[in-house]
Design an enzyme around this catalytic site. Structure first.
Site, PDB file in Angstrom:
ATOM      1  N   LYS A  78       0.712  -1.249  -0.216  1.00 34.37           N
ATOM      2  CA  LYS A  78      -0.151  -0.088  -0.067  1.00 34.37           C
ATOM      3  C   LYS A  78       1.032   1.387  -0.104  1.00 34.37           C
ATOM      4  O   LYS A  78       0.436   2.287  -0.575  1.00 34.37           O
ATOM      5  CB  LYS A  78      -0.965  -0.014   1.420  1.00 34.37           C
ATOM      6  CG  LYS A  78      -2.073  -0.901   1.065  1.00 34.37           C
ATOM      7  CD  LYS A  78      -3.101  -0.752   2.164  1.00 34.37           C
ATOM      8  CE  LYS A  78      -4.224  -1.556   1.983  1.00 34.37           C
ATOM      9  NZ  LYS A  78      -5.372  -1.359   3.013  1.00 34.37           N
ATOM     10  N   ASP A 115     -10.154   3.337   1.399  1.00 34.86           N
ATOM     11  CA  ASP A 115     -10.688   2.760   2.905  1.00 34.86           C
ATOM     12  C   ASP A 115     -11.438   3.867   3.834  1.00 34.86           C
ATOM     13  O   ASP A 115     -12.118   3.583   4.450  1.00 34.86           O
ATOM     14  CB  ASP A 115      -9.260   2.356   3.664  1.00 34.86           C
ATOM     15  CG  ASP A 115      -8.586   1.114   2.985  1.00 34.86           C
ATOM     16  OD1 ASP A 115      -9.668   0.096   2.616  1.00 34.86           O
ATOM     17  OD2 ASP A 115      -7.584   0.962   3.123  1.00 34.86           O
TER      18      ASP A 115
END
Ligand code: ATR
Length: 294
Positions: A78, A115
């Site tokens: 990420k 997210d």
């Protein structure tokens, strides 16, 4: 004779996306996207893309070379993808992590982070009564906590009380966010006494750590002083009902589990790649739960 209707509807023009990680075998995302592709009758495919860590750069170029519409990015990439892509959205820059890549027709790759909106959509869906005008308590100061803090501050909470075992990390996170929001993050050590003294007025309490996940110890905090009308959220979804959520329920508090965040965060990527903003439904949730063996 084969039932032709059972053969997945891929053509030579299928839009293709996937999930890059190492490992990816545990990911529910391929099933989740397959459900939506099937539900909306879209000619597309979403596949697992296991990438050995030293091949990440090749894999990113592979997305371009194969004409992928994009990909999700999971552990451990990420942050590592950031220097390898062309553009970052403001939310990805703020959080310092990318979970969704969008490849345009020229091969330019933009990284974003879904997210944060996924957390907020799940909270609003699971607890419509949540009051964003009250302070929030967040446990943990890692990447997941950055996404949650961005969501809560973006929604207008007046303060985030951020508890972390390593106090320095909470302080660093608070300082990083300071220029971006008018409401502050107050860093706090993850200690019972401090916790109990810092719960007044909170409207939501969120666990962003791995505590309570299968194979990890549970959170050792007393929930007795959380206001009776607050919402308790766990971003862990394995198990779905963590010891933290079970203790909150036992106290009569409203709870929101972590599976919804996984489902809601996936919507924006699906829309970019496949052209339809998909819905999170009880049927989808039941399908993913069944696949998880839960
Ligand atoms: P992620 O990106 O998923 O948030 P991370 O960056 O490794 O993962 O962050 C993990 C978080 O869980 C951190 O806040 C970590 O606390 P430390 O900063 O003190 O390491 C927290 N955490 C993990 N195990 C913990 C434990 N046993 N007790 C308390 N906090 C824990």
């Amino acid at each position: 004779m084969t039932d032709f209707a059972q053969i997945p509807a891929h053509s030579g023009r299928s839009a293709v996306a996937g999930i890059m990680g190492w490992p990816v075998a545990h990911s529910q995302s391929p099933r989740l996207h397959a459900y939506w592709l099937n539900h909306y009758g879209i000619d597309g495919a979403y596949i697992p893309l296991p990438v050995m860590p030293d091949r990440l750069s090749d894999a990113i170029n592979g997305l371009r070379a194969f004409g992928f519409r994009g990909a999700n990015v999971t552990i451990p990439f990420k942050e590592a993808v950031i220097p390898l892509i062309d553009e970052l959205t403001p939310v990805a820059r703020l959080i310092g992590a990318v979970n969704t890549l969008i490849v345009d027709a020229d091969g330019k790759i933009t990284g974003t982070n879904t997210d944060s909106p996924g957390f907020l959509d799940n909270l609003r869906h699971g607890a419509p009564q949540w009051d964003a005008r009250r302070p929030a308590a967040v446990i943990g100061a890692g990447g997941a906590a950055r996404a949650v803090c961005a969501a809560l501050l973006g929604a207008g909470v007046p303060e985030v009380r951020l508890f972390n075992r390593t106090f320095d990390k909470a302080e660093t996170l608070a300082a990083h966010f300071r220029p971006y929001f008018k409401s502050p993050i107050r860093p706090l050590p993850l200690e019972e006494k401090v916790w109990e003294g810092s719960l007044a007025e909170v409207g939501v309490v969120v666990n962003t750590t791995s505590l309570g996940m299968t194979g990890h110890p549970p959170i050792a905090l007393d929930l007795g002083l959380i206001p009776a009308d607050a919402v308790v959220v766990d971003i862990v979804y394995n198990p779905l009902r963590t010891p933290f959520l079970a203790a909150a329920e036992a106290r009569g508090l409203a709870t929101v589990d972590g599976l919804g965040m996984l489902l809601f965060q996936a919507r924006a990527g699906f829309q970019h790649w496949f052209g339809e903003l998909p819905e999170v439904t009880d049927d989808l949730r039941a399908y993913v739960l069944q696949a998880m063996g839960a």
